[in-house]
Enzyme design. Structure first.
Site, short mmCIF file in Angstrom:
data_model
loop_
_atom_site.label_atom_id
_atom_site.label_comp_id
_atom_site.label_asym_id
_atom_site.label_seq_id
_atom_site.Cartn_x
_atom_site.Cartn_y
_atom_site.Cartn_z
N GLU B 49 -2.84 0.28 -3.98
CA GLU B 49 -3.25 0.57 -5.35
C GLU B 49 -2.13 0.40 -6.36
OE1 GLU B 49 -3.92 2.37 -2.72
OE2 GLU B 49 -6.06 2.83 -2.63
N GLN B 112 -9.79 14.28 0.08
CA GLN B 112 -9.31 13.29 -0.90
C GLN B 112 -9.48 13.76 -2.35
OE1 GLN B 112 -10.82 9.35 0.19
NE2 GLN B 112 -9.03 9.09 1.51
N MET B 473 21.88 -5.47 -7.51
CA MET B 473 22.39 -4.77 -8.69
C MET B 473 23.08 -3.46 -8.29
SD MET B 473 22.91 -5.01 -11.86
CE MET B 473 21.81 -6.00 -12.88
#
Lengths: 185, 570
Positions: B49, B112, B473
């Site tokens: 998601e 859920q 980085m």
């Protein structure tokens, strides 16, 4: 230039009178790391709108951010920092204080001086109701302490700008504009 | 006409002009998926998601419209959090639709069930729970209006399962948005406006700081007129790149932590900053105590909360960038500013020396070369979607964007894993455009499962992995500030080309500079997605660099030859 010293800043906000709005306001102050000293909320003459008085311990810059960020919330109709304006401020307290036969007359005198009211009488205690500025209530509390303050409840400040300086909730004006269709601008 | 809440949702989305939804089904959103199957909406099945939210975000950034992501309750919704925050920090209009357990179960810790509106309160522009079918159409219209008006941002709509299943009368006209009435503020008074004009016309060494707000307000044309009229040099924020052509001589390039040295020096020496649609992020200003000390400041900004947040300004023109610039244009007086412009040219020095194309081939492959070759081969016309880190900064430095909405990157939140899904979203928004995901070996491994989405949807993008075997980085910070103690930055990766093959995608591995252009060409010519694993120099760093909290003019320059910011020697 804005002042950088932290001080008590008073904001008034009109918000939608529905669940979750208080959470949004409080959460915003937390996110901005602004400490709320008191927050009162109550209905207005329009049942869909509630009015908040927020007293926050921050500097003028913080108050500006809080005000502007509050107004970005969809459910906040208006937010305004009124700290620099001519403002009437009220706090209300209920104070339960020990009162025996001996101390009662002395207490009654103080109550008169502070224009408080006795709203409950019991053999060993009284409940006083007092409203006024925070300083006044703090002052009364100070002189009551030696008698024995058993319990206290305070509302927190509510504030209103004086005279013709009106702060009213905005009203709906006609239709909202429709959203743009999805696509390239 | 009686419809279920789920059908009303699909019908409303269709009427709002939505064509694509990026999502992942589950129990609490199943009624909506059933209705989706009967609609003309194209649902793209993602692999996680987070990918759905980044795709919707990439879609929004590429198109200027609203991107839509969908997920079920609980873990489906919580997986969206990073993507929502990414959209929030970069003001991207994304509408997230989540399923929720039935309203009678709310608060019962049902299977859920999670309080997703509570979780996302600080990272959405607005969010709302819908528990009645009657409220679906109005709420979704309000969500679109909020997401893409003013300063855009993500909106989450959490719809309970019973609201999806219940039937009610559907009436589009009766479900117009009913947002609370807001106080209309007088954004800036005439005195403030006059002060800004006076500052603009009297400045000797002005510089414009151009941000993403110019793109969001569609102000590109008037902005260019504004630049011409005042002869203003322009510095870009990372997210502003593209709102003004890189090839324009007045465009100096990017400012800030990894901005061009001459840009940062010009900002520090200026006597007027004109900030347009940007928010003085700490990556842009460096140490605020030493930031542009000799400059007065004008801030053109739609969000009142941004005024004086980081930098105290002399004139704040609150409002839509396009409207404010249109108002300023007629009162702007033409100025030559030839001394100032000549001085900036002097700061810049001989750009031919700096042009990395003119540098001798050392036999090593550098990321900057790859990016520069990509720019040349695509003639700067591709939509480039980057991840976060060194490659992102090299992209900003060496891919020169002339068109708005062609650089899509996570600036504010700096979300690794953004590039691949956002590139997929951008492709759906602009199917006729060439799309490149430019991504590090670290960020790619965060969301590489979306390769399967590419295959399932049969779309064509190109993926350039800038692979240096490190979290580059972070490694660079360890090199500069932690005495080269490379803790947790060396990174094992799979054979990306073989991995691509396993997904059914063509994969290439490039180790020498001579192979870069031919492979880019071949990828562009292919009708299918191609992944190229560029094995670049492992310990190269991005220059110049303003250390976090340092002064903008005190940059770390490349050792040996500070004029040449890219690598010449191994």
């Amino acid at each position: 230039m804005m002042k950088n010293e932290a001080a008590m800043q008073t904001l008034v906000a009109y918000v939608e009178n529905k669940p979750g709005v208080l959470n949004r306001v409080a959460s915003l102050a937390r996110r901005l790391a602004i400490n709320i000293d008191s927050l009162t909320v109550g209905p207005t003459e329009n049942e869909e709108v509630a009015r908040m008085t927020i007293v926050a311990h921050t500097d003028e810059k913080g108050a500006h951010r809080l005000e502007a960020s509050l107004e970005k919330l969809v459910d906040v109709l208006l937010a305004e920092n009124i700290s620099e304006r001519s403002v009437l401020e009220r706090d209300l307290a209920l104070i339960k204080v020990l009162a025996d036969q001996q101390s009662r007359p002395h207490l009654m005198e103080l109550i008169k001086v502070f224009r408080a009211r006795v709203v409950d009488v019991a053999p060993e205690s009284l409940i006083l109701e007092v409203s006024g500025t925070v300083d006044k209530i703090d002052g009364l509390l100070e002189v009551l302490r030696p008698f024995g303050v058993l319990e206290m409840a305070r509302t927190g400040r509510i504030a209103m700008t004086r005279g013709g300086d009106l702060l009213r909730p905005p009203v709906a004006s006609g239709q909202q504009q429709l959203p743009e269709p999805v696509g390239r601008k | 006409m009686k419809l279920t809440g789920a059908e009303i949702l699909c019908e409303s989305l269709t009427r709002l002009g939505v064509r694509h939804i990026f999502g992942y089904p589950g129990g609490a959103i199943l009624p909506v998926y059933d209705a989706l199957g009967k609609s003309k909406l194209h649902h793209i099945l993602v692999r996680h998601e987070q990918g759905a939210t980044h795709m919707a975000d990439g879609y929004a950034r590429a198109s200027g419209g609203v991107g839509v992501a969908m997920a079920t309750s609980g873990p489906g919704a919580t997986n969206m959090v990073t993507g929502i925050a990414t959209a929030m920090l970069d003001s991207s209009p994304v509408v997230c639709i989540t399923g929720q357990v039935s309203s009678k179960l709310l608060g019962s810790d049902a299977f859920q069930e999670i309080d997703i509106t509570g979780i996302t309160m600080p990272i959405t522009k607005h969010n709302v729970v819908v528990s009645r079918a009657e409220d679906v159409a109005r709420t979704i219209r309000e969500a679109f209006l909020i997401a893409n008006s003013g300063r855009p941002g993500p909106v989450l709509v959490d719809i309970t399962k019973d609201a999806q299943q219940a039937s009610t009368e559907f009436n589009w006209d009766a479900s117009a948005p009913q947002l609370p009435p807001k106080r209309q503020r007088n954004n800036h008074d005439q005195a403030e406006f006059d002060r800004a004009v006076e500052l603009l016309n009297s400045a000797k060494r002005p510089i414009i700081l151009a941000g993403r707000g110019i793109m969001l307000s569609g102000a590109m044309r008037v902005f260019e007129q504004f630049v011409r009229a005042g002869n203003f040099p322009v510095a870009m924020t990372l997210l502003g790149i593209g709102c003004f052509p890189a090839k324009d001589p007045m465009n100096l390039g990017m400012m800030g932590m990894h901005g061009e040295a001459w840009v940062n020096h010009a900002i520090q020496e200026s006597d007027l900053l004109v900030a347009v649609g940007m928010r003085f992020d700490d990556r842009v200003t460096g140490d605020l105590r030493t930031y542009a000390k000799g400059a007065r400041k004008i801030h053109i900004e739609i969000d009142r909360a941004e005024i004086n947040k980081n930098v105290q300004v002399d004139a704040a023109l609150i409002g839509d960038a396009r409207e404010v610039l249109e108002k300023l244009l007629p009162v702007l007086e033409k100025r030559e500013r030839s001394d100032w412009l000549a001085h900036i040219r002097e700061l810049k020095g001989d750009s031919a020396v700096r042009d990395i194309q003119n540098l001798p081939d050392s036999g090593h492959l550098y990321a900057a070369h790859v990016i520069n070759d990509l720019w040349k081969e695509t003639r700067g016309e591709a939509i480039v979607v980057t991840d976060v880190g060194q490659h992102q900064m090299w992209e900003a430095q060496y891919y020169h964007h002339d068109q708005p909405r062609t650089l899509i990157t996570s600036g504010g939140l700096g979300t690794m894993g953004f590039a691949l899904p956002a590139a997929i979203g951008a492709k759906f928004a602009m199917p006729g455009s060439e799309v490149w995901a430019v991504v590090g070996d670290g960020g790619f491994q965060m969301t590489m499962s979306e390769l399967a989405t590419i295959v399932q949807e049969k779309i064509k993008i190109n993926i350039a992995i800038i692979n240096n075997g490190y979290l580059g980085m972070v490694r660079q910070w360890q090199e500069f500030f932690y005495d080269k103690r490379y803790v947790a930055t060396p990174l094992v990766a799979p054979d990306f080309a073989a991995l691509a093959n396993a997904f059914g995608i063509r994969g290439e591995r490039i180790t020498s500079r001579g192979d870069v252009i031919p492979t880019i060409r071949s990828a562009r010519e292919s009708s299918e997605t191609v992944l190229i694993d560029f094995r670049v120099e492992q310990e190269d760093s991005v220059y110049p660099m303003v250390p976090a909290g340092g002064s903008l003019h005190e940059m770390i320059r490349r050792p040996n030859n500070p004029l040449v910011e890219t690598a010449t020697e191994p």
